[in-house]
Motif scaffolding. Structure first.
Motif, PDB file in Angstrom:
ATOM      1  N   VAL A  73      -2.442   0.934 -11.900  1.00 45.99           N
ATOM      2  CA  VAL A  73      -1.659   0.000 -11.104  1.00 45.99           C
ATOM      3  C   VAL A  73      -1.346   0.687  -9.786  1.00 45.99           C
ATOM      4  N   CYS A  74      -1.426  -0.059  -8.701  1.00 43.10           N
ATOM      5  CA  CYS A  74      -1.187   0.510  -7.378  1.00 43.10           C
ATOM      6  C   CYS A  74       0.217   1.107  -7.293  1.00 43.10           C
ATOM      7  N   ARG A  75       0.303   2.333  -6.837  1.00 43.33           N
ATOM      8  CA  ARG A  75       1.575   3.022  -6.742  1.00 43.33           C
ATOM      9  C   ARG A  75       2.507   2.358  -5.732  1.00 43.33           C
ATOM     10  N   LEU A  76       1.921   1.655  -4.786  1.00 40.21           N
ATOM     11  CA  LEU A  76       2.736   1.081  -3.717  1.00 40.21           C
ATOM     12  C   LEU A  76       3.152  -0.361  -4.010  1.00 40.21           C
ATOM     13  N   CYS A  77       2.200  -1.187  -4.452  1.00 36.63           N
ATOM     14  CA  CYS A  77       2.515  -2.624  -4.563  1.00 36.63           C
ATOM     15  C   CYS A  77       2.395  -3.150  -5.986  1.00 36.63           C
ATOM     16  N   ASP A  78       2.048  -2.288  -6.956  1.00 32.15           N
ATOM     17  CA  ASP A  78       1.949  -2.690  -8.362  1.00 32.15           C
ATOM     18  C   ASP A  78       0.784  -3.623  -8.681  1.00 32.15           C
ATOM     19  N   ALA A  99      -4.056   3.790  -5.436  1.00 34.30           N
ATOM     20  CA  ALA A  99      -3.688   2.643  -4.623  1.00 34.30           C
ATOM     21  C   ALA A  99      -4.782   1.594  -4.766  1.00 34.30           C
ATOM     22  N   CYS A 100      -4.372   0.313  -4.640  1.00 28.54           N
ATOM     23  CA  CYS A 100      -5.295  -0.798  -4.887  1.00 28.54           C
ATOM     24  C   CYS A 100      -6.397  -0.879  -3.837  1.00 28.54           C
ATOM     25  N   CYS A 101      -6.100  -0.454  -2.603  1.00 25.97           N
ATOM     26  CA  CYS A 101      -7.069  -0.589  -1.523  1.00 25.97           C
ATOM     27  C   CYS A 101      -6.617   0.341  -0.387  1.00 25.97           C
ATOM     28  N   HIS A 103      -5.478  -0.288   2.454  1.00 25.03           N
ATOM     29  CA  HIS A 103      -4.229  -0.752   3.062  1.00 25.03           C
ATOM     30  C   HIS A 103      -3.035  -0.020   2.421  1.00 25.03           C
ATOM     31  N   CYS A 104      -2.952  -0.103   1.112  1.00 33.23           N
ATOM     32  CA  CYS A 104      -1.870   0.584   0.398  1.00 33.23           C
ATOM     33  C   CYS A 104      -2.084   2.103   0.396  1.00 33.23           C
ATOM     34  N   GLY A 105      -3.328   2.508   0.271  1.00 26.77           N
ATOM     35  CA  GLY A 105      -3.625   3.934   0.176  1.00 26.77           C
ATOM     36  C   GLY A 105      -3.159   4.700   1.398  1.00 26.77           C
ATOM     37  N   CYS A 145      -6.889  -7.550  -2.005  1.00 25.39           N
ATOM     38  CA  CYS A 145      -5.542  -7.696  -2.552  1.00 25.39           C
ATOM     39  C   CYS A 145      -4.474  -7.722  -1.459  1.00 25.39           C
ATOM     40  N   CYS A 146      -4.640  -6.918  -0.396  1.00 26.34           N
ATOM     41  CA  CYS A 146      -3.612  -6.804   0.627  1.00 26.34           C
ATOM     42  C   CYS A 146      -4.149  -7.263   1.976  1.00 26.34           C
ATOM     43  N   GLN A 147      -3.298  -7.901   2.752  1.00 20.26           N
ATOM     44  CA  GLN A 147      -3.681  -8.417   4.061  1.00 20.26           C
ATOM     45  C   GLN A 147      -2.969  -7.687   5.180  1.00 20.26           C
TER      46      GLN A 147
HETATM   47 ZN   LIG Z   1      -1.391  -1.841  -3.386  1.00 19.26          ZN
END
Ligand SMILES: [Zn+2]
Ligand SMILES: [Zn+2]
Length: 195
Positions: A73-78, A99-101, A103-105, A145-147
């Motif tokens: 699960v993404c550490r930042l946005c779950d 991280a999911c992508c 952006h979050c990474g 996943c993230c914009q």
């Molecule tokens: Zn994320």
């Protein structure tokens, strides 16, 4: 407390039909039995081919493909971490952070003390590349996943070729980091604790 092994095993299979994975801790809590007992039950289910054990938990045997897709699960946005876009931050002090992508990474990076390596998945070739020297296609027509979406490429040439088809603009890691942190601070308005 559920006394009969077969009853517990049926119960575990029932829960697994509702969620793709369960942790050992969760099973201990729900069934009120010891970790040892849970492992014995799971071993029986593994032998009968109904489940697979994973680190600290269990998944349905038929969800082999989910295993790599939604294990982290993404550490930042779950959000569940997609293997296709994942970013992995290694640190000396703790387990790797996922991280999911990008952006979050990239945002997550700013919060990690002394990362030892940051790897991101090349969007074309699917191999892990050094996130610090990679190129990012920002805000292309590919939705993740993230914009806005951040796609990672190991080489600038690949990023440029991808840009021709899908738009967006190309950024280095440092440029992406500056942009993201600026957007993040006056962006969605959500409080985000740092550190
Ligand atoms: Zn994320
Ligand atoms: Zn994301």
């Amino acid at each position: 407390m559920v006394d009969f092994p077969t009853t517990r095993q049926e119960q575990i299979l029932g829960w697994l039909s509702e969620s793709p994975s369960l942790s050992i801790d969760e099973l201990v809590r729900r069934l009120g039995v010891s970790v040892m007992t849970i492992h014995r039950d799971l071993d029986q289910l593994v032998r009968s081919g109904q489940v697979e054990k994973i680190h600290g938990g269990v998944i349905r045997a038929d969800s082999r493909t989910r295993r790599t897709r939604a294990l982290q699960v993404c550490r930042l946005c779950d959000a569940p971490v997609s293997e296709r876009t994942q970013v992995i931050i290694q640190t000396a002090a703790s387990e790797p952070l996922y991280a999911c992508c990008p952006h979050c990474g990239i945002l997550l990076m700013g919060e990690v003390v002394q990362p030892t390596s940051i790897l991101a998945k090349d969007f074309i070739y699917g191999r892990m590349v050094n996130a610090l020297t990679a190129y990012y296609l920002v805000g292309s027509s590919i939705t993740l996943c993230c914009q806005p979406s951040y796609l990672c490429f190991g080489s600038e040439g690949d990023a440029l070729n991808f840009q021709k088809g899908f738009g967006g603009r190309i950024a280095t890691f440092d440029e992406a980091k500056v942009q993201l942190e600026a957007e993040h601070h006056h962006g969605c308005g959500g409080e985000h604790s740092v550190g």
